[in-house]
Scaffold this motif. Structure first.
Motif, mmCIF file in Angstrom:
data_model
loop_
_atom_site.group_PDB
_atom_site.id
_atom_site.type_symbol
_atom_site.label_atom_id
_atom_site.label_comp_id
_atom_site.label_asym_id
_atom_site.label_seq_id
_atom_site.Cartn_x
_atom_site.Cartn_y
_atom_site.Cartn_z
ATOM 1 N N PHE A 25 -0.337 -6.640 -8.214
ATOM 2 C CA PHE A 25 -0.002 -5.353 -8.832
ATOM 3 C C PHE A 25 -0.583 -5.240 -10.243
ATOM 4 C CE2 PHE A 25 4.068 -5.492 -6.063
ATOM 5 C CZ PHE A 25 3.336 -5.072 -4.964
ATOM 6 N N ASN A 185 -0.981 1.149 -6.612
ATOM 7 C CA ASN A 185 -0.017 0.095 -6.313
ATOM 8 C C ASN A 185 1.083 0.589 -5.384
ATOM 9 O OD1 ASN A 185 -0.622 -2.471 -7.418
ATOM 10 N ND2 ASN A 185 -0.308 -1.670 -9.485
ATOM 11 N N GLN A 189 2.444 -0.919 -2.081
ATOM 12 C CA GLN A 189 3.854 -1.281 -2.018
ATOM 13 C C GLN A 189 4.550 -0.635 -0.830
ATOM 14 O OE1 GLN A 189 4.752 0.037 -5.945
ATOM 15 N NE2 GLN A 189 4.109 -1.882 -6.918
ATOM 16 N N SER A 341 9.008 -4.664 -4.379
ATOM 17 C CA SER A 341 8.003 -3.606 -4.296
ATOM 18 C C SER A 341 8.663 -2.234 -4.333
ATOM 19 C CB SER A 341 7.173 -3.758 -3.015
ATOM 20 O OG SER A 341 6.431 -4.949 -3.022
#
Length: 549
Positions: A25, A185, A189, A341
């Motif tokens: 990340f 991200n 995720q 996440s």
């Protein structure tokens, strides 16, 4: 197993998995945001995000750690048919896109408060921005609580230590990445969240003997007869009709006012892309939300039929506990990575919203000539400070982490959503009505919640009061009434109407709806406004009646 043993025997395994996800990340965030040179780059990623990526990012931003922890705890303890709650929540992005998202996107605004500033003026926008900062902080608070609880289970370290150490690491990642990093991200995720929630759930269902384990979101029907034998009231509607109706103002309308959700619409490369992203959002969110209900169902099933004992203090850990009991530890490590996440994706949206609200909607409004570089730097500082505040507030968390999140929904529905919805669709809405609606409605909502004045609440049901259901049912319609009635009256008072920019407002509304000309009859229905006031008044009166009516 008792409550003292709810942690991994081999925490190093979990640490390695989580560390790898953090490294990923950080790298994605840094690469994505390294070219950001303006506020637009920081907060909307340059408005060039594709439909699939944005749809996944929307879902991840909305998913939150409550999906893994808080909601399953409520299902375990209250045994409420929370599928109704999910119906309200899943409407969020589609309704934002349909009701006002495309209009604001056409306008060029990159936050709801940006629209409020252009539509109602500086004072109204600053009031709304201050409330929205509180909303975003409360929403982020729930994520910080969940992350600390998750690391407590993972490492067996004290809650406070995990909160500060990992909270600061997470805030740093979000600050570095900006919206471009957060979006890329969040898409990653969302894939992690879906896989690490649904696949382990299938293994749990198989372990307890369910035949539909291969599709956990829906195929748990063969478990129902045994559940009803042990717990005949599980599917009963345990609350009066008023409780279920209160989900609409608290959650559906509340979601329409959440700044971090609306900002996702503005990251799209085009209006067509935003609409396509909405479809992907609804699909993936529906899949995981259905699995969340199934996880809560399996948790109750295990406690009712399998002899599993989970204390009230451990209810938030239900998803992790089920994996510790029925799956190998390496699976639990992956589930924890999914939970982290979920928290990260939502925290990204919350903190970016705080940064935009402080730098763009407060400071840039008061000092419009501030240099771009200075404003950008303020944005980064605001993002970091917002995360720090949420960490400090999480030191003494509420009983269920989801409480602070859902309470934030209600406040957004009171102070933000009416100003946007009415402002987009009714020309007569003006700054006087907006200020009255946001200020009075927001203060009323805070007063009747159990957090400020515990003795002034509308019902006697502690959990649902804390979730903001009862407060929103009163304050949301009051906000709509004040906005419409005050605007209607002041528009007809020469001393006040002379200070309004009615012609400019009419042109703005026509333009954001795609018209090139201005017609007085468009978006100017007194009948529609009157019906809205009448319906809102009825709901407000009902809210003041005893809870069982």
């Amino acid at each position: 197993m008792d409550g003292q043993s709810w942690k991994m025997e081999n925490p190093v395994l979990g640490l390695v998995v989580v560390a790898l996800t953090f490294v990923l990340f950080y790298i994605v965030g840094y690469i994505s945001n390294r070219k950001s040179s303006s506020a637009k780059d920081l907060y909307v990623g340059g408005s060039n995000v594709g439909a699939i990526t944005n749809g996944l990012a929307m879902a991840a931003t909305y998913m939150s750690l409550a999906t893994f922890l808080g909601i399953t705890a409520l299902i375990l303890r209250l045994q409420v048919p929370f599928i109704m709650l999910w119906i309200q929540l899943i409407l969020a992005i589609p309704l934002i896109t349909i009701i006002y998202g495309t209009s604001l996107r056409r306008m060029g605004a990159f936050s709801p408060t940006h629209f409020i500033r252009d539509r109602y003026g500086t004072t109204a926008s600053i009031i709304a921005a201050l409330f929205m900062i509180l909303v975003s902080v409360m929403y982020a608070l729930g994520q910080m609580i969940g992350i600390a609880v998750t690391f407590e289970t993972l490492l067996g370290i004290p809650y406070i230590t995990g909160l500060f150490v990992f909270g600061l690491i997470i805030v740093g990642y979000i600050t570095i990445g900006g919206m471009a990093g957060a979006t890329n991200n969040a898409a990653i995720q969302m894939v992690i969240i879906a896989l690490m929630f649904i696949l382990p759930l299938g293994a749990i269902m198989k372990a307890v003997g369910a035949e539909g384990w291969y599709f956990p979101p829906l195929l748990y029907a063969d478990m129902v007869p045994t559940m009803l034998e042990s717990l005949p009231t599980f599917f009963d509607y345990q609350f009066p009709p008023k409780w279920y109706f209160s989900l609409i103002p608290a959650l559906t309308i509340g979601a329409l006012g959440l700044p971090h959700l609306a900002m996702r619409v503005y990251t799209s490369s085009s209006l067509k892309s935003a609409r396509s992203a909405m479809v992907w959002f609804a699909f993936i969110l529906g899949l995981v939300f259905s699995a969340t209900y199934a996880m809560g169902f399996v948790g109750v099933y295990a406690t009712a039929t399998q002899g599993l004992v989970i204390s009230d203090t451990d209810a938030d850990k239900l998803t992790i506990i089920l994996n510790l009991v029925y799956n190998p530890e390496w699976v639990t490590a992956l589930v924890i990575a999914g939970a982290i996440s979920a928290g990260l994706s939502t925290l990204s949206g919350n903190l970016l919203a705080i940064g935009a609200l402080i730098s763009q909607d407060v400071i840039a409004t008061l000092k419009p000539n501030i240099p771009q570089k200075v404003n950008l730097r303020i944005g980064y500082i605001a993002i970091f400070l917002g995360g720090l505040v949420s960490i400090l507030l999480a030191i003494e968390p509420p009983a269920f982490l989801v409480v602070s999140i859902l309470w934030a929904f209600g406040l957004a529905g009171v102070t933000n959503a009416p100003l946007i919805i009415v402002g987009v669709w009714w020309k007569e809405a003006n700054k006087y009505g907006a200020i009255a609606a946001s200020a009075v409605g927001g203060i009323l909502y805070i007063i009747v919640s159990p957090f400020v004045f515990p003795n002034i609440v509308l019902t006697g049901h502690g959990v649902t009061d804390g979730m903001g259901l009862s407060g929103a049912m009163l304050a949301v319609p009051v906000s709509f009434i004040l906005l419409i009635v005050v605007s209607y009256i002041t528009n007809r008072m020469p001393a006040l109407s002379s200070k309004l920019t009615r012609q400019r407002d009419d042109e703005l509304i026509e333009r954001i709806h795609g018209w090139n000309d201005v017609k007085s009859y468009r978006y100017n229905s007194t009948l529609g406004a009157g019906i809205t006031v009448a319906l809102s008044l009825g709901v407000a009166i009902w809210a003041l009646m005893p809870w069982g009516i």
